[in-house]
Design an enzyme around this catalytic site. Structure first.
Site, PDB file in Angstrom:
ATOM      1  N   SER A 160       0.840  -1.203   0.000  1.00  0.00           N
ATOM      2  CA  SER A 160       0.000   0.000   0.000  1.00  0.00           C
ATOM      3  C   SER A 160       0.874   1.252   0.000  1.00  0.00           C
ATOM      4  O   SER A 160       0.606   2.217  -0.698  1.00  0.00           O
ATOM      5  CB  SER A 160      -0.888   0.041   1.249  1.00  0.00           C
ATOM      6  OG  SER A 160      -1.538  -1.182   1.434  1.00  0.00           O
ATOM      7  N   GLU A 171       6.555  -2.342  11.481  1.00  0.00           N
ATOM      8  CA  GLU A 171       6.056  -3.682  11.807  1.00  0.00           C
ATOM      9  C   GLU A 171       6.394  -3.928  13.265  1.00  0.00           C
ATOM     10  O   GLU A 171       7.560  -4.095  13.603  1.00  0.00           O
ATOM     11  CB  GLU A 171       6.758  -4.681  10.883  1.00  0.00           C
ATOM     12  CG  GLU A 171       6.222  -6.065  10.876  1.00  0.00           C
ATOM     13  CD  GLU A 171       4.877  -6.197  10.167  1.00  0.00           C
ATOM     14  OE1 GLU A 171       3.891  -6.459  10.885  1.00  0.00           O
ATOM     15  OE2 GLU A 171       4.805  -6.033   8.937  1.00  0.00           O
TER      16      GLU A 171
END
Ligand SMILES: [Zn+2]
Length: 304
Positions: A160, A171
């Site tokens: 994205s 993350e």
């Protein structure tokens, strides 16, 4: 580059990764915390239907959907929801690869793996991002902030955030899917604070001298041992479980078969596994990813 005026923060690219979803929703209500001088920061929920259902995706993984083929597909009702959504996101924040694209997109993810607070870099030649990551690493020391470089001819995918000129993935884990943990939430929030501070300093004209950044370059992916029908017949070995970013040497235990026997790593040289036993990767035939350590050099940057 001239400046980094347009910045987006994506949450909910995966609808069950709660830290990013919660932070972005907070900032949509009140964006004071993410405001910086000379920067227009837009918090955005990328996959609202998946968020509503608290599932990774509805039809297909949004974080693999930003391919040229998908983005140029004729729009129609028969397209998967996430492909339509990718086209909308590309319209708002892109077009991908064009001068009109957003300068920076942060995409907030959680992992069930013990990866700590990981920054994901898509290109070793992105000096702006390398400088930002160097700045963040310094700012949060002695806490660590590993950088995962996903530049790989086969294992790289169309994220994205790839719509932006400078895509950055965050993350953070370990956190179960659908669960919010305060420590994970806070470390994500702190990294983003430093990242936005960096952008503000850059826009103010501060020069960042050359620096080096230690990264883990994606090397290979490892699947679970399977029987001839494709069923998984082993688990991540207890010696490897939760040991993301730690060295795995040839001969080290890797999997534990259900009968108790050990499967050892037989590759060449030391690797550094990560995304170990990530829940979302069972469907992707992936038990963990191996990486190799590398030091990248970032050239000096200054607003033109
Ligand atoms: Zn994710």
């Amino acid at each position: 580059m001239t400046n980094a005026r347009r910045v987006a923060i994506f949450g909910g690219t995966h609808g069950n990764e709660m830290s990013g979803i919660t932070l972005v929703n907070l900032w949509i209500k009140n964006g004071k915390e993410i405001q910086r001088k000379g920067v227009e920061t837009k918090p955005f929920i990328t996959n609202p239907r998946a968020v509503e259902k608290c599932t990774r995706y509805v039809d297909t993984d949004l974080n693999r959907a930003f391919t040229t083929e998908n983005l140029s597909a004729p729009s129609g009702d028969d397209l998967p929801y996430e492909v339509k959504r990718a086209q909308q996101i590309n319209e708002i924040f892109g077009p991908k690869g064009s001068p009109d694209a957003y300068d920076v997109i942060f995409d907030l993810h959680n992992t069930t793996s013990n990866m700590g607070c990981t920054l994901i870099l898509e290109s070793s030649k992105d000096h702006f991002n390398l400088q930002m990551m160097h700045y963040i690493k310094k700012a949060i020391a002695p806490d660590s902030c590993p950088v995962l470089l996903t530049e790989h001819p086969l294992l790289k995918y169309s994220t994205s955030r790839s719509v932006a000129k400078h895509p950055i993935g965050l993350e953070v884990g370990p956190q179960p899917q659908g669960v919010l943990r305060s420590n994970i939430f806070e470390s994500m929030r702190v990294v983003l604070k430093h990242a936005l501070d960096f952008i503000e300093l850059f826009n103010e004209g501060l020069e960042f001298p050359p620096c080096s950044v230690d990264v883990f370059r994606v090397w290979d992916k490892m699947d679970y041992p399977r029987d001839t029908n494709g069923n998984i017949i082993a688990m991540v070995h207890p010696n490897l479980q939760d040991c993301d970013w730690e060295p795995l040497n040839p001969g080290d235990p890797m999997f534990q078969m259900f009968d108790g026997t050990t499967v050892r790593y037989e590759g060449v040289g030391t690797v550094y596994p990560t995304f170990i036993n990530e829940a979302a990767y069972y469907e992707k035939q992936q038990a963990f990813v191996t990486t190799r350590r590398e030091t990248l050099v970032a050239g000096a940057i200054k607003k033109a």
